[in-house]
Design an enzyme around this catalytic site. Structure first.
Site, PDB file in Angstrom:
ATOM      1  N   ILE A   1      13.748  57.493  -4.553  1.00  0.00           N
ATOM      2  CA  ILE A   1      12.292  57.497  -4.355  1.00  0.00           C
ATOM      3  C   ILE A   1      12.132  58.129  -2.974  1.00  0.00           C
ATOM      4  O   ILE A   1      12.336  57.473  -1.953  1.00  0.00           O
ATOM      5  CB  ILE A   1      11.695  56.073  -4.409  1.00  0.00           C
ATOM      6  CG1 ILE A   1      11.938  55.435  -5.781  1.00  0.00           C
ATOM      7  CG2 ILE A   1      10.199  56.129  -4.086  1.00  0.00           C
ATOM      8  CD1 ILE A   1      11.460  53.993  -5.902  1.00  0.00           C
ATOM      9  N   PRO A   2      11.819  59.429  -2.942  1.00  0.00           N
ATOM     10  CA  PRO A   2      12.015  60.234  -1.717  1.00  0.00           C
ATOM     11  C   PRO A   2      10.966  60.036  -0.621  1.00  0.00           C
ATOM     12  O   PRO A   2      10.189  60.931  -0.298  1.00  0.00           O
ATOM     13  CB  PRO A   2      12.011  61.661  -2.255  1.00  0.00           C
ATOM     14  CG  PRO A   2      11.110  61.595  -3.443  1.00  0.00           C
ATOM     15  CD  PRO A   2      11.358  60.240  -4.053  1.00  0.00           C
ATOM     16  N   CYS A   3      11.006  58.885   0.028  1.00  0.00           N
ATOM     17  CA  CYS A   3      10.082  58.614   1.127  1.00  0.00           C
ATOM     18  C   CYS A   3      10.360  59.518   2.330  1.00  0.00           C
ATOM     19  O   CYS A   3       9.490  59.679   3.188  1.00  0.00           O
ATOM     20  CB  CYS A   3      10.104  57.140   1.514  1.00  0.00           C
ATOM     21  SG  CYS A   3      11.729  56.470   1.857  1.00  0.00           S
ATOM     22  N   HIS A   4      11.535  60.140   2.368  1.00  0.00           N
ATOM     23  CA  HIS A   4      11.828  61.065   3.471  1.00  0.00           C
ATOM     24  C   HIS A   4      10.949  62.315   3.402  1.00  0.00           C
ATOM     25  O   HIS A   4      10.844  63.040   4.383  1.00  0.00           O
ATOM     26  CB  HIS A   4      13.316  61.456   3.468  1.00  0.00           C
ATOM     27  CG  HIS A   4      13.767  62.174   2.242  1.00  0.00           C
ATOM     28  ND1 HIS A   4      14.098  61.505   1.068  1.00  0.00           N
ATOM     29  CD2 HIS A   4      13.928  63.487   1.981  1.00  0.00           C
ATOM     30  CE1 HIS A   4      14.463  62.389   0.150  1.00  0.00           C
ATOM     31  NE2 HIS A   4      14.362  63.604   0.689  1.00  0.00           N
ATOM     32  N   ARG A   5      10.293  62.539   2.270  1.00  0.00           N
ATOM     33  CA  ARG A   5       9.432  63.715   2.106  1.00  0.00           C
ATOM     34  C   ARG A   5       8.007  63.476   2.598  1.00  0.00           C
ATOM     35  O   ARG A   5       7.141  64.321   2.405  1.00  0.00           O
ATOM     36  CB  ARG A   5       9.427  64.149   0.638  1.00  0.00           C
ATOM     37  CG  ARG A   5      10.784  64.620   0.162  1.00  0.00           C
ATOM     38  CD  ARG A   5      10.771  65.070  -1.280  1.00  0.00           C
ATOM     39  NE  ARG A   5      12.144  65.326  -1.730  1.00  0.00           N
ATOM     40  CZ  ARG A   5      12.537  65.202  -2.980  1.00  0.00           C
ATOM     41  NH1 ARG A   5      11.690  64.865  -3.929  1.00  0.00           N
ATOM     42  NH2 ARG A   5      13.799  65.435  -3.294  1.00  0.00           N
TER      43      ARG A   5
END
Length: 155
Positions: A122-126
Site C-alpha cells: 500500500i504505497p504510502c511512500h508515493r
C-alpha cells in the site's frame, strides 16, 4: 500470533506478516527476537516475499496479494486511494484528501498514511507534501527517498 518471514532488501531487513489467507503487515527492521511473531513460511508469505523481491529488482510495478490491513473506515478509504497511485507517480496529501471526498482532511490523510500497516504494497511512500517535498514516512525519509528513486529509475 502472526506468521512472519524476513527478507533482506536494499532498504534493510523487511518483515512480512500475515495469516494463511492474507498479508497484514510490512515491518521495517523487524525485531527478530520478538515473541509476538511465529517465524513460519506460509505460501502467502512466500508469494509476498517473491513479489517484494521483484519490486526491489525493478521488475514489478504492481502487487497482486490479498491484504488485510487493520484500521478505521477513514484509514481504509485513504489506503484504497494509495493503492491506485501508479508506480513512479506521486500525489500530495491534499490530492488524496480530494480523492476521498474530504478536501480539508490533509492532516487526517497524513495520520492515516502514518498508520498504514502494509507500506510499499500500500504505497504510502508515493504521497508527498504539496510543495513537492518528501515529508513524513514511518520507515524514515531516507527509505521513502530510496523507494521513489527506485520507481523513477525503472519507469
Amino acid at each position: 500470533m502472526k506468521n512472519v518471514i524476513i527478507i533482506e532488501t536494499m532498504i534493510g531487513k523487511v518483515g512480512i506478516a500475515g495469516d494463511e489467507k492474507s498479508i497484514s503487515d510490512i515491518i521495517f527492521n523487524p525485531d527478530t527476537d520478538s515473541e509476538d511473531f511465529n517465524y513460519t513460511e506460509t505460501p502467502i508469505l512466500k508469494e509476498a516475499a517473491k513479489q517484494l523481491e521483484e519490486y526491489f529488482a525493478g521488475k514489478r510495478k504492481t502487487f497482486d496479494l490479498p491484504l488485510s490491513p487493520k484500521g478505521t473506515d477513514f484509514q481504509r478509504k485513504v489506503w484504497d486511494v494509495l493503492t491506485r497511485i501508479p508506480y513512479g507517480e506521486t500525489l500530495s496529501y491534499g490530492d488524496v484528501a480530494k480523492k476521498i471526498g474530504n478536501p480539508k482532511a490533509c492532516r487526517a490523510v497524513g495520520m492515516a498514511n502514518n498508520k498504514n500497516p502494509i507500506p510499499i504494497i500500500i504505497p504510502c511512500h508515493r504521497v508527498i507534501g504539496s510543495s513537492g517535498k518528501l515529508v513524513g514516512y514511518g520507515g524514515g525519509l531516507h527509505i521513502k527517498e530510496k523507494l521513489l528513486e527506485l520507481e523513477q529509475k525503472n519507469l
